[in-house]
Design an enzyme around this catalytic site. Structure first.
Site, PDB file in Angstrom:
ATOM      1  CG  ASN A   1      -2.061  -0.996   1.096  1.00 10.78           C
ATOM      2  OD1 ASN A   1      -2.297  -1.561   0.030  1.00 10.78           O
ATOM      3  ND2 ASN A   1      -2.770  -1.219   2.183  1.00 10.78           N
TER       4      ASN A   1
ATOM      5  CG  HIS B   1     -14.131   1.759 -11.025  1.00 12.52           C
ATOM      6  ND1 HIS B   1     -14.865   1.713  -9.851  1.00 12.52           N
ATOM      7  CD2 HIS B   1     -12.972   1.105 -10.764  1.00 12.52           C
ATOM      8  CE1 HIS B   1     -14.183   1.065  -8.930  1.00 12.52           C
ATOM      9  NE2 HIS B   1     -13.024   0.683  -9.453  1.00 12.52           N
TER      10      HIS B   1
ATOM     11  NE  ARG C   1     -10.430  -0.953   1.957  1.00 16.42           N
ATOM     12  CZ  ARG C   1     -10.418  -1.033   0.630  1.00 16.42           C
ATOM     13  NH1 ARG C   1     -11.209  -1.873   0.023  1.00 16.42           N
ATOM     14  NH2 ARG C   1      -9.638  -0.256  -0.087  1.00 16.42           N
TER      15      ARG C   1
END
Length: 704
Positions: free
Chosen positions: A47, A436, A566
């Site tokens: 990440n 997307h 999240r």
């Protein structure tokens, strides 16, 4: 990340870093199995690489351009870069403290040892000397660093750097790329009596024997490093006639774009200073690692079959995905979808029905056309194979392949070429927009001669690999009102058709944002002291200021707002007069929470939606996204039960405070700890067990 008293928005970059701090917290927990802890550490590294390549690169670009204007959180680019550097250094320090003081020593006690050169046995030294000479040395290319500047070190490639001396002209600096074609983890030996497996790292082997690359020189010092470069490079989207070539140029430029940061493992100040100067970086751009550099590869190692005896005891108890949808089939897949809407909740349920849907469509003589969006797929994608077969079977196949899917561009270019060679119509997204949305539309000639459409819509990608790790929801439907609107959307993406206002589907960038604002506003207008409104939503990120302001307004109208976010959350909860009725939680568990779900109470006439879009400007304004309603009552009950479960979690949930701190949610005294992900798997397991001897109708739990 502390909030000022009157702050309305948290900074998105610092909020993202706090998400990774929550991931790191999972690695810090002794209750997490050791190899899973190692995976969480690896995820943090992966990440951070992407964050620095994109977000930090963008901050630096703003600084180079002379921008000083503050963002919505009140921070200038310079202030933000300093804050990112401080927080990043703290997270990395904690990450390596957990790795070096806890996880690696405990793995060693369990029989999995990662040994450095000083710990190699005489037998291992002899074996590695031969291995280096025969298998590694021929692949190495030492590069000198001279007055002409730093040679290309690519992007994210692990290198060794050597400080050399000779008798005549003093110090020299050389770098050597660690071969990516070899396994990074070299199995040394296995002591059957002790039950221990020992691994060496390839970069340690190159460092130890690297002096053989420089005859006539003395190696004074050595370190391992990698440079992270700017990947936020624009593509010339006006080159419609040669868009593939434009994308390939961007991929090549990433290997030599602006350096963003330098990661090093080793203590040679002269080498670190030389590399930093060569890459034109500041001291704050150097991250020092007291252990193995680049932990991304440890994820695959921790998942490797045959890693060691007893490895299963160091991993999570398996939750094998269950093919609940298969158990409910009453006839052909087309008959089944016509009968009622069907849903899948992966990874608790198997992704196989989605694969079977596209494979059946490819082979079915009645299928006339297939239209599909592809954003991210697996390397050996069954979807690509099925679409190629469909095209060769003379069906009209139209695939919208998003070449701008960051870090998947190379794969998508290759897949697009294969599809075109098979005869499929390939559309490379839309200029200045990313596609997307996740949709498959199948047009089929039925037995009675009529034409019917079948539709699959999803919150997640058509990727059979990530479907085992990402928690997503999708549905099959033959409802004509939804299929007809999906056809309109595909026509708008692939041609010059203007999109009409759709009644059931909402599409970004056309009307999705306005629809969300309208629904939030409607909830506020229908809220009263006697019947307060409620919004319950789940997403990956919440950043859009207009959406946040609408939620603040709904809060002031008395609407109770429960948000499960999240990752990034720019909304500040728990502030009197602004957000006292808003609660924000984040669940970080064995699966990556990826589904987007929105529930509006709507004065008792409840509405439920699934979406591919997060509440961010990029999703709502610069991407083609879809939000679609859940109309089947059975589906609604299961999805609402799952949504409510996240707000009950007391094992892997964190609550956001008005000061910006995320605090673990703990079980109330006297109550049993509750895990949302485990609950969802057990719910699917219960339905599976019932389906093994199915009653007339499977029961569906309406809510918790």
């Amino acid at each position: 990340m502390k909030a000022m008293k009157d702050r309305r928005y948290f900074n998105r970059e610092l909020s993202w870093m706090e998400f990774n701090a929550r991931v790191l917290d999972q690695a810090a927990r002794a209750s997490t199995p050791l190899l899973e802890r190692l995976k969480f550490l690896s995820i943090v590294s992966s990440n951070f690489d992407e964050f620095f390549m994109v977000r930090v690169a963008r901050i630096k670009s703003s600084i180079r351009a002379g921008y000083t204007f503050p963002d919505e959180s009140g921070m200038s680019p310079g202030e933000l870069l300093a804050a990112v550097s401080r927080r990043g250094a703290a997270i990395v320090a904690l990450q390596y403290r957990i790795l070096m003081r806890e996880i690696l020593p405990e793995l060693g006690e369990k029989g999995l040892a990662f040994v450095s050169p000083g710990e190699w046995t005489d037998e291992e030294v002899s074996r590695l000397e031969w291995f280096f000479a025969e298998s590694v040395f021929p692949l190495l290319t030492p590069l000198s660093v001279g007055e002409e500047g730093m040679p290309s070190a690519g992007n994210l490639h692990i290198h060794a750097a050597f400080d050399l001396r000779d008798r005549d002209d003093g110090p020299h600096l050389a770098i050597v790329q660690i071969p990516a074609t070899l396994d990074r983890f070299i199995r040394l030996s296995e002591d059957g009596n002790a039950g221990t497996v020992r691994y060496a790292l390839l970069e340690d082997i190159v460092m130890w024997y690297g002096h053989t690359l420089f005859p006539g020189y003395t190696v004074v010092d050595r370190i391992v490093f990698k440079v992270t470069r700017d990947a936020d490079l624009p593509v010339d989207e006006d080159r419609d006639d040669d868009f593939l070539a434009a994308m390939e140029e961007v991929l090549a430029e990433r290997q030599n774009s602006w350096p963003v940061c330098l990661s090093v493992s080793g203590n040679s100040e002269s080498l670190i200073d030389g590399l930093r100067a060569g890459f034109c970086l500041e001291p704050a751009d150097v991250y020092r690692f007291p252990g193995p550099i680049d932990l991304r590869g440890f994820y695959d190692l921790a998942s490797r079959e045959g890693l060691m005896q007893g490895a299963s005891e160091l991993r999570d108890i398996p939750w094998p995905p269950l093919n609940l949808y298969d158990s409910s089939l009453t006839g052909s897949i087309w008959d089944d979808i016509r009968q009622k809407d069907r849903m899948l909740m992966v990874p608790y349920e198997s992704f196989d029905p989605v694969v079977r849907f596209i494979e059946t469509a490819a082979e079915d003589p009645g299928v006339l056309a297939i239209k599909m969006t592809l954003y991210r797929t697996s390397g050996d994608s069954p979807f690509i194979r099925a679409l190629i077969r469909a095209a060769r079977n003379h069906k009209q196949v139209t695939v919208v392949v998003e070449l701008k899917a960051r870090f998947d561009e190379k794969h998508n270019i290759s897949r697009a070429a294969s599809l075109e060679e098979a005869g499929a119509i390939v559309v490379y997204g839309i200029a200045r927009l990313k596609v997307h949305a996740k949709a498959i539309l199948v047009v089929r000639k039925e037995g009675d001669g009529g034409i019917r459409r079948y539709l699959h819509l999803s919150t997640g990608n058509y990727n059979d690999k990530t479907a085992r790790l990402y928690a997503d929801i999708s549905m099959f439907t033959a409802r004509e009102e939804l299929c007809a609107e999906a056809s309109i959307l595909f026509n708008a993406i692939t041609g010059y058709s203007s999109i009409q206002r759709l009644q059931h589907l909402s599409a970004a960038p056309f009307d999705l944002k306005q629809r969300l604002l309208s629904l939030i506003g409607r909830e506020a207008s229908r809220s009263s002291p006697e019947m307060p409104g409620m919004i319950m939503a789940k997403m990956n990120s919440l950043v859009d200021v207009q959406i946040i302001d609408a939620l603040y307004a709904a809060n002031r109208a008395g609407v109770r707002i429960l948000l499960n976010v999240r990752g990034i959350c720019a909304l500040v909860p728990g502030v009197a007069g602004q957000s006292e009725n808003i609660s924000v939680v984040s669940v970080v568990g064995r699966y990556l929470e990826h589904a987007r779900v929105i529930r509006f109470q709507n004065g008792g006439a409840e509405e439920l939606y699934l979406s591919s879009a997060d509440w961010m400007p990029r999703n709502l304004e610069r991407r083609v996204e879809l939000m679609f309603p859940v109309l089947d009552e059975g589906m609604r009950g299961r999805i609402i039960a799952s949504l409510e479960a996240y707000f009950r979690d007391s094992r892997q949930a964190y609550r956001l405070g008005s000061d910006g701190a995320w605090t673990p949610v703990e079980a109330v005294d006297g109550t049993k700890e509750f895990c949302a992900q485990e609950f969802l798997y057990q719910e699917v397991k219960s339905l599976w067990d019932l389906a093994e001897a199915p009653p007339a109708e499977l029961p569906v739990r309406r809510s918790l």
